[in-house]
Structure formats: C-alpha cells, structure tokens
Design a protein around this motif. Structure first.
Motif, PDB file in Angstrom:
ATOM      1  N   ARG A  77     -31.376  26.763  21.884  1.00  0.00           N
ATOM      2  CA  ARG A  77     -30.459  25.630  22.022  1.00  0.00           C
ATOM      3  C   ARG A  77     -31.124  24.605  22.930  1.00  0.00           C
ATOM      4  O   ARG A  77     -31.163  24.758  24.164  1.00  0.00           O
ATOM      5  CB  ARG A  77     -29.106  26.037  22.596  1.00  0.00           C
ATOM      6  CG  ARG A  77     -28.104  24.877  22.623  1.00  0.00           C
ATOM      7  CD  ARG A  77     -26.792  25.268  23.273  1.00  0.00           C
ATOM      8  NE  ARG A  77     -25.789  24.203  23.137  1.00  0.00           N
ATOM      9  CZ  ARG A  77     -25.695  23.144  23.942  1.00  0.00           C
ATOM     10  NH1 ARG A  77     -26.555  23.000  24.946  1.00  0.00           N
ATOM     11  NH2 ARG A  77     -24.756  22.236  23.751  1.00  0.00           N
ATOM     12  N   ARG A 128     -30.319  20.452  15.633  1.00  0.00           N
ATOM     13  CA  ARG A 128     -29.808  21.266  14.535  1.00  0.00           C
ATOM     14  C   ARG A 128     -30.889  22.219  14.036  1.00  0.00           C
ATOM     15  O   ARG A 128     -32.073  21.994  14.206  1.00  0.00           O
ATOM     16  CB  ARG A 128     -29.316  20.388  13.381  1.00  0.00           C
ATOM     17  CG  ARG A 128     -30.326  19.395  12.841  1.00  0.00           C
ATOM     18  CD  ARG A 128     -29.726  18.586  11.706  1.00  0.00           C
ATOM     19  NE  ARG A 128     -30.508  17.401  11.381  1.00  0.00           N
ATOM     20  CZ  ARG A 128     -31.563  17.376  10.590  1.00  0.00           C
ATOM     21  NH1 ARG A 128     -31.998  18.494  10.041  1.00  0.00           N
ATOM     22  NH2 ARG A 128     -32.209  16.235  10.354  1.00  0.00           N
ATOM     23  N   ASP A 187     -34.741  27.867  15.390  1.00  0.00           N
ATOM     24  CA  ASP A 187     -33.298  28.081  15.282  1.00  0.00           C
ATOM     25  C   ASP A 187     -32.737  28.931  16.416  1.00  0.00           C
ATOM     26  O   ASP A 187     -31.550  28.852  16.732  1.00  0.00           O
ATOM     27  CB  ASP A 187     -32.969  28.765  13.949  1.00  0.00           C
ATOM     28  CG  ASP A 187     -33.215  27.875  12.749  1.00  0.00           C
ATOM     29  OD1 ASP A 187     -33.556  26.697  12.944  1.00  0.00           O
ATOM     30  OD2 ASP A 187     -33.072  28.368  11.608  1.00  0.00           O
ATOM     31  N   LYS A 211     -27.176  15.582  21.954  1.00  0.00           N
ATOM     32  CA  LYS A 211     -26.668  16.658  21.118  1.00  0.00           C
ATOM     33  C   LYS A 211     -27.723  17.760  20.986  1.00  0.00           C
ATOM     34  O   LYS A 211     -28.912  17.518  21.136  1.00  0.00           O
ATOM     35  CB  LYS A 211     -26.310  16.133  19.723  1.00  0.00           C
ATOM     36  CG  LYS A 211     -25.168  15.135  19.692  1.00  0.00           C
ATOM     37  CD  LYS A 211     -24.885  14.699  18.273  1.00  0.00           C
ATOM     38  CE  LYS A 211     -23.755  13.681  18.213  1.00  0.00           C
ATOM     39  NZ  LYS A 211     -23.491  13.234  16.809  1.00  0.00           N
ATOM     40  N   ASP A 233     -30.264  11.136  14.823  1.00  0.00           N
ATOM     41  CA  ASP A 233     -29.903  11.767  13.550  1.00  0.00           C
ATOM     42  C   ASP A 233     -28.763  11.059  12.828  1.00  0.00           C
ATOM     43  O   ASP A 233     -28.056  11.658  12.017  1.00  0.00           O
ATOM     44  CB  ASP A 233     -29.539  13.244  13.757  1.00  0.00           C
ATOM     45  CG  ASP A 233     -29.800  14.092  12.497  1.00  0.00           C
ATOM     46  OD1 ASP A 233     -30.624  13.668  11.672  1.00  0.00           O
ATOM     47  OD2 ASP A 233     -29.181  15.167  12.360  1.00  0.00           O
TER      48      ASP A 233
END
Length: 404
Positions: free
Chosen positions: A287, A297, A284, A294, A351
């Motif tokens: 980035r 997540r 997490d 994208k 995704d």
C-alpha cells in the motif's frame, strides 16, 4: 580477523518473494545495482516461468504465449531462482518458510522484498470458488481455455465485473468464439470511469461483438447454471467468469508487519515497510501513496515503477548513496478489445481521465507495445553496465551485512 572485518566478508542476504512484474524487476535491478561479491539475491516463486499476467485473457482463449523460464531470464545475473511456495514470513526472526517437492524449508534474510501479488477476490459471494472461473493466473486461464473448448455453439458465457480485466476477458472471448453468447454483469457501470469518447468506443465494440451488458446489477451467488442477482433474479450461463476484483495473499496480514485493511503492507515513498525497515514491499502486495494522496491501484502499470523505486532505494541504502524518492503517478490506462482494437486513455498523474483517447488498430498497437515492453523490462530492469555495480559500505544509513 577482527569482528568488523569478518562481518564485511559475509554477503548481505536479500530474499525476494514472488516473480511477477514487481518481484522479477526488483530482483534484476538489484543484481545490476549491487556487486555480487557483497550480496546473495534469492528469488522465490511457485511457478518455474515468468507469467505475463496482462495476457491471461489471451491464454484463456487458446493463444500461445511465449515461454519465459525464470532460470533463463536470470542466467548470469547472480540471482538464484528458488522454485517454491511461500507459506509464512516471520518478520521478527527474519525468516521465510517455503515448501517445494522436497518438503518444507526455512530461508534466512537480511532484507526481504515482499512481492507476492494478488489473487481473485470473491468478496464472500457464495459459489464463486465452486462454480466460477477466473483469469487471475496461468493455471486459472488454462482452465478457462479447457472449459471454452467444451462449449458448443450458442453456449452462454457470463463475465462478472465491469473493470479492465472483465472488459478484456469478455471481448477476447467474444472475438475468439463468435458462436458463443457473451454477457457482462456489473454492480456499477462498465468502463464508466473513462472519458466520454472512450466510453462511446467501448459501447461500439460491445455492440460489434454482440456482448450484452447488465449494469447496476449485484451478483449475490454463483451456481453451476448461472448467477443470482441482488433483486432475486437469475442470469443463466453455462460458464461464469469472475473478474470482480483482486485481493492480496493473507501471508503478510499474519505477520507483525503493519498492513492496511486490505492486507497490503504499508510502505513509505521508497517502498520500505513503515514498521520493519528490513522489509520492502512492491506491486499489489504494497500500500503506497501516489501523486494526489490516493493509494496506488493494483496492476502492471504500478508494479514496474514501484519495483524501480524499491530496488533503487534499497541499493542506495546499502551502498551509502543518497536515497531516491519520487512520488509515483499515472500516464494512461490501456484496455484491449480483442486483437485488433483497444482503448488507450490518457490520464493525469492522479489517474483522472483526460480527453485524449486513442482507439482502434492504433490503440491495439500501442497496447501491444506496452505489454511487450513490460515483459522486456523484466529481463532488462536497467541499462546500467555491470562495471558500475556499487559495493556495500558500512555507514549509519546502511546496515552492515549479517554475520550469519
């Protein structure tokens, strides 16, 4: 002894911050890839145990989870587990400040792996910290468990959020405590990113559990007796659980590392910091760009492949081998609906939901296998035999081990 020979006798110091899925897998995989005579791997974590974050909704409802001490997990691997809380990182001096029961200390590193993960985000909504519970970590989930035990029949539990965590928390509570009144409130739709079949199954499950949905409703404040909505209304609750999103720890943003607007460390395709080549970030806290362009997540589904990618790239650079790099994509989204039901939504590498969906008991079995496999991978980050560990070499592509 010449300077070069002396340098080669020193161990390359790798410090891994955080022992969630990403950090723990990275540390274990590095220990398998590199020879322990060449490296010193230190894993820093505030908790003594590995926490299965994907099971916090289970812990919150009183289920007992398997105890997984980090020292036991890494026994015999060469990874040194340091129980401490990270307070600061100096990316220029290559040091980490930590604190434990003995006080403060400083750790030096040659390579840093930043995997401090994320915590619950309140998005500036008043009253979240004071009145809302969450299931973002073990201690928070235990507080939810204690509070649920205090609630009597008919008490109202309100879950704020419409994502994966919100759905799993609400359904788990409703199944474990059918005597409670459970509701969800979400700014958007609940599970509206799923395929139509998956959405229909969700609605059926919510009806079966008696969960009331308040969709398209913004929460502007949390009080002891419920929440205030954007329209000035009030949703009453004896207990509010905040699951509206996650935010990374602010430590990285306070450094000279390049970070995104969210505070995540910006990395390349090998999980290496774009501003500091001696820093890697996984999970997490990073980035990284996925297939489709994208950002990946947050979640366990991305933590593991990011750990594999980062560990293998770092090991390759240190041992003078070709650096592997492959874009990370998605395969599925799994949502448990209590212990006997789930939605397993197949997705594209970008995704996007496909039409293939597995639900019911089969979905629950698949979800359980995935959760069990994620925990298993922490102890078995790679099947590479110890005899195939590679020695560090001094090349233009791999920095020499530090001399101090």
């Amino acid at each position: 002894m010449s300077t070069t020979a002396k340098e080669l006798t020193m161990k390359h110091r790798i410090v891994v911050l955080g022992a969630g899925y990403a950090g723990a897998i990275t540390a274990g995989r590095l220990a398998k890839r590199l020879h322990r005579d060449d490296v010193e791997i230190t894993l820093v974590n505030a908790d003594a145990d590995f926490v299965e974050r994907v099971r916090m909704h289970q812990l919150a409802t009183g289920q007992e989870l398997r105890n997984r001490p980090l020292r036991t997990i890494f026994e015999g691997t060469g990874v040194h587990v340091r129980r401490a809380r990270v307070t600061a990182v100096d990316a220029e001096r290559k040091t980490v400040a930590v604190t434990d029961e003995r006080g403060g200390a400083t750790l030096d590193y040659d390579t840093l792996v930043y995997a401090l993960g994320s915590a619950v985000a309140d998005f500036g909504v008043p009253g979240v910290a004071e009145y809302a519970h969450n299931v973002a970590g073990k201690h928070a989930a235990l507080r939810v468990r204690d509070r649920l035990a205090e609630l009597g029949t008919g008490a109202r539990v309100l879950v704020v959020g419409g994502g994966l965590t919100a759905i799993e928390a609400a359904t788990e509570i409703a199944e474990a405590r059918p005597d409670l009144t459970v509701a969800m409130v979400a700014r958007g739709g609940v599970g509206d990113w799923l395929d139509e079949k998956a959405q229909r199954h969700l609605r059926t499950a919510f009806d079966r559990f008696g969960i009331t949905l308040h969709e398209g409703v913004a929460v502007t404040a949390v009080q002891a007796d419920g929440v205030t909505t954007g329209a000035g209304g009030h949703l009453p609750a004896e207990m509010t659980i905040w699951t509206a999103g996650f935010a990374v720890h602010p430590i990285a943003a306070a450094t000279t590392l390049e970070v995104s607007e969210s505070g995540q460390i910006v990395v390349d395709g090998t999980m290496r910091s774009v501003s500091h080549p001696d820093v890697y970030a996984v999970g997490d806290a990073a980035r990284a760009i996925a297939i489709g362009g994208k950002a990946l997540r947050m979640g366990c589904a991305t933590a593991s492949p990011m750990a594999w990618q980062g560990a293998d790239a770092l090991a390759a650079r240190l041992t003078g081998r070709p650096v592997p790099e492959a874009p990370i994509g998605y395969r599925s989204q799994c949502i448990s609906l209590g212990r006997r039901d789930a939605v397993v939504q197949e997705v594209t590498p970008e995704d996007e939901p496909k039409t293939k969906v597995v639900t019911g008991r089969m979905g629950a079995r698949i979800k359980e296998l995935i959760c069990t496999g994620a925990a298993w991978s922490v102890r078995h980050p790679t099947l590479m035999a110890p005899s195939r560990r590679r020695r560090i070499v001094v090349t233009a592509a791999a920095p020499a081990p530090a001399a101090g």
